[in-house]
Design a protein around this motif. Structure first.
Motif, PDB file in Angstrom:
ATOM      1  N   GLU A   1      -0.568   6.882  -5.041  1.00 63.47           N
ATOM      2  CA  GLU A   1      -1.510   6.412  -4.037  1.00 63.47           C
ATOM      3  C   GLU A   1      -0.921   6.487  -2.634  1.00 63.47           C
ATOM      4  O   GLU A   1      -1.515   5.976  -1.675  1.00 63.47           O
TER       5      GLU A   1
ATOM      6  N   THR B   1       0.858  -1.189   0.000  1.00 62.75           N
ATOM      7  CA  THR B   1       0.000   0.000   0.000  1.00 62.75           C
ATOM      8  C   THR B   1       0.883   1.224   0.000  1.00 62.75           C
ATOM      9  O   THR B   1       2.086   1.157   0.267  1.00 62.75           O
TER      10      THR B   1
ATOM     11  N   THR C   1      -1.575   2.886 -13.690  1.00 61.51           N
ATOM     12  CA  THR C   1      -2.922   2.324 -13.552  1.00 61.51           C
ATOM     13  C   THR C   1      -3.560   1.982 -14.892  1.00 61.51           C
ATOM     14  O   THR C   1      -4.536   1.242 -14.930  1.00 61.51           O
TER      15      THR C   1
ATOM     16  N   THR D   1      -2.947  12.158 -10.043  1.00 57.02           N
ATOM     17  CA  THR D   1      -2.818  11.280 -11.211  1.00 57.02           C
ATOM     18  C   THR D   1      -2.340  12.121 -12.395  1.00 57.02           C
ATOM     19  O   THR D   1      -2.737  13.280 -12.542  1.00 57.02           O
TER      20      THR D   1
ATOM     21  N   GLY E   1      -2.237  11.428  -3.896  1.00 49.68           N
ATOM     22  CA  GLY E   1      -3.544  11.324  -4.513  1.00 49.68           C
ATOM     23  C   GLY E   1      -3.618  11.847  -5.936  1.00 49.68           C
ATOM     24  O   GLY E   1      -4.664  11.729  -6.584  1.00 49.68           O
TER      25      GLY E   1
END
Length: 582
Positions: free
Chosen positions: A106, A54, A60, A144, A142
């Motif tokens: 992330e 994590t 992605t 992208t 957070g």
């Protein structure tokens, strides 16, 4: 940001490399498919623990944005962590493949982009450029970002290379201060291949100071050598090491086919590249030293200081030595002798030869240091059309070719030892033409490719080694081109008595394989000659094609064979197999 690749490679190991690569892809795909379902951990095959990480940065999605010029995917792109895999085909000069790569942070900390690392990249003719991100850009928690990545054939290519496929693993690297480099060391720092052994063995100790499993790969810092293990030759060897674990690995290093070293002794680094969930970090071990065999391609380079600047073509010059060109006959790197050199003698098949080049495949292209006799080019001088001229100046239709091939059969091919050294040669028979006003007769004359490059404008000489595919011929034996004479030191319509192709052994003017012109008004055609005086000439006399001229064979010998000597007349290079030839 644009990234260009200029190093050269050959495609001889593409099939094997693809097998290794696709096996690796299968592993990547299994991890990427199953990753989303892992929440804590899972057992794979009952004995390998795969942990769900994590707080990471990762790719992605990869989507195809645009393709041009018949470009295709050889397989669909895939990804795992920050590594993206591609297999593409670019069959034309305007072929491009453009992708959008979505990268997400992330984690709960900033991640700085460090650049793209090429874990696998097997075609130097293909380059890529990317936009949407630059080295030093920070991706916040957070966030992208979409990166546009375009593959295309390298700028400056004039024809599509024989190998236009690409297999690539590109790692988008971001900083990760929490990961510690692997600690590596080797117990042997020198491997001597020159004694006959072709494999170097090293024991490498690796320590993982991290609290997680780490997958890593051994890679060499020199493209002339390859790693080796039980699965065969490979670009890299991939292993896993556990948390705070120390392991020993036995690895082997072998010489790559058709490669070149500027010196017989190579010092290179062995790198341990770690592939963690968040980052790729390279750790360099102690440098290792390899002494390569006394193969012809190595010895010739070792015996010369390589000249990397362009030759001076604007008139007769005294520049000499072994020059390097990145535009060989088929677009690869070659090395060619130029000027008044005296260390390019080879003794072979009972004759003295001079080395012209180390060709695209690092084989030794040589020319006989004498004439084998003389012949006219055709029995007819009357040329009524361009089509007829093209037929008459074609080497395949000449009277010279059977004389040359009969000599080759008698003196080389009939002896098994001599023949075993020979490799196929490539010759450029350039029939490209342009209608221009003749400087002599002022007639409208068709000048062929070599004349355009080395005959029209003496102040703007532009000989080439690269040959358009449609004019490239393969023979066991052939003759010099006019461009090759120019690279060696010859000059159009000007005597140069101080370059190695001008020799007192030859009292004839010598045919080249290059057509020069067709004059429709005078109904004549011509071939380039290397005159006995050392002058490059197009011979516009009315007896051009029927007059007997001398013939000097050009052949190619295997550059990977062992040789002795220093290339001088008194101590010429002699191939090991030649020493036992009868």
């Amino acid at each position: 940001m644009k990234r260009k690749r200029k190093d050269t490679m050959t495609n001889h190991r593409v099939i094997f490399r693809s097998i290794v690569f696709f096996s690796f892809l299968l592993v990547l795909s299994l991890f990427s498919v199953g990753y989303a379902t892992l929440t804590t951990s899972a057992l794979v095959d009952g004995d390998v623990l795969v942990k769900a990480y994590t707080g990471r940065i990762r790719i992605t999605a990869i989507t195809l944005k645009q393709q041009t010029g018949e470009a295709t995917n050889r397989y669909n792109p895939s990804f795992y962590s920050t590594v993206a895999s591609f297999g593409i085909s670019l069959p034309s000069l305007d072929s491009t493949m453009t992708y959008t790569i979505t990268i997400a942070n992330e984690s709960d900390s900033d991640k700085m982009f460090m650049g793209i690392n090429e874990n696998v990249y097997d075609n130097s003719y293909v380059e890529y450029e990317y936009s949407g991100i630059m080295v030093g850009n920070v991706l916040g928690p957070g966030e992208t970002i979409d990166v546009t990545l375009t593959f295309k054939l390298r700028d400056g290519l004039t024809m599509v290379p024989n190998y236009y496929d690409l297999t690539a693993l590109l790692n988008f690297e971001f900083n990760n201060d929490s990961f510690k480099n692997l600690q590596t060391s080797i117990d042997t720092v020198t491997a001597d291949f020159s004694t006959g052994t072709n494999v170097g063995t090293f024991t490498v100790t690796v320590t993982n100071p991290n609290n997680v499993d780490v997958n890593f790969s051994f890679l060499l810092g020199n493209t002339q050598l390859m790693l080796y293990d039980d699965s065969g030759q490979t670009e890299k060897l991939t292993y896993n090491i556990g948390p705070n674990e120390t392991k020993e690995f036995i690895i082997y290093i072998i010489e790559r086919d058709n490669t070149v070293s500027d010196k017989l002794t190579i010092t290179t680094a062995l790198n341990a590249v770690t592939n963690t969930p968040e980052n790729t970090t390279t750790t360099v071990t102690d440098a290792i030293t390899i002494r390569l065999p006394n193969r012809a391609k190595y010895v010739i380079l070792d015996d010369n200081e390589i000249v990397t600047r362009d030759p001076i073509f604007s008139g007769v010059h005294t520049d000499s030595g072994l020059f390097k060109s990145e535009e060989g006959l088929e677009g690869g790197i070659i090395y060619f002798y130029r000027g008044d050199v005296s260390n390019n003698y080879v003794r072979y098949a009972g004759h003295y030869w001079r080395i012209l080049q180390l060709d695209d495949y690092m084989n030794v292209r040589i020319i006989l240091d004498e004439s084998i006799g003389s012949s006219g080019w055709t029995n007819n001088n009357d040329v009524g059309s361009l089509d007829q001229a093209l037929q008459m100046v074609d080497y395949d239709n000449s009277l010279v070719k059977p004389v040359l091939e009969n000599w080759y059969q008698t003196n080389i091919a009939s002896n098994a030892n001599y023949l075993s050294l020979v490799r196929e040669s490539k010759f450029c028979v350039d029939f490209s033409n342009q209608l221009m006003e003749s400087s002599g007769s002022h007639n409208q004359t068709y000048y062929f490719g070599s004349y355009i490059r080395v005959g029209v404008d003496a102040s703007n000489y532009a000989p080439i080694f690269v040959c358009p595919t449609e004019y490239l011929r393969s023979y066991q034996v052939g003759m010099l081109s006019a461009d090759e004479v120019s690279f060696a030191g010859g000059y159009f319509n000007t005597i140069n008595s101080n370059f190695y192709l001008k020799t007192d052994n030859i009292t004839d003017d010598i045919w080249t394989i290059s057509p020069s012109y067709y004059d429709p008004t005078l109904r004549t055609a011509g071939m380039f000659l290397l005159e006995k005086t050392g002058r490059l000439s197009d011979w516009t006399s009315t007896e051009t094609l029927t007059t007997a001229r001398g013939i000097r064979p050009v052949i190619t010998l295997d550059g990977s064979l062992i040789i002795a000597g220093d290339g001088t007349y008194s101590n010429p290079y002699i191939f090991e197999s030649e020493q036992t030839a009868g």
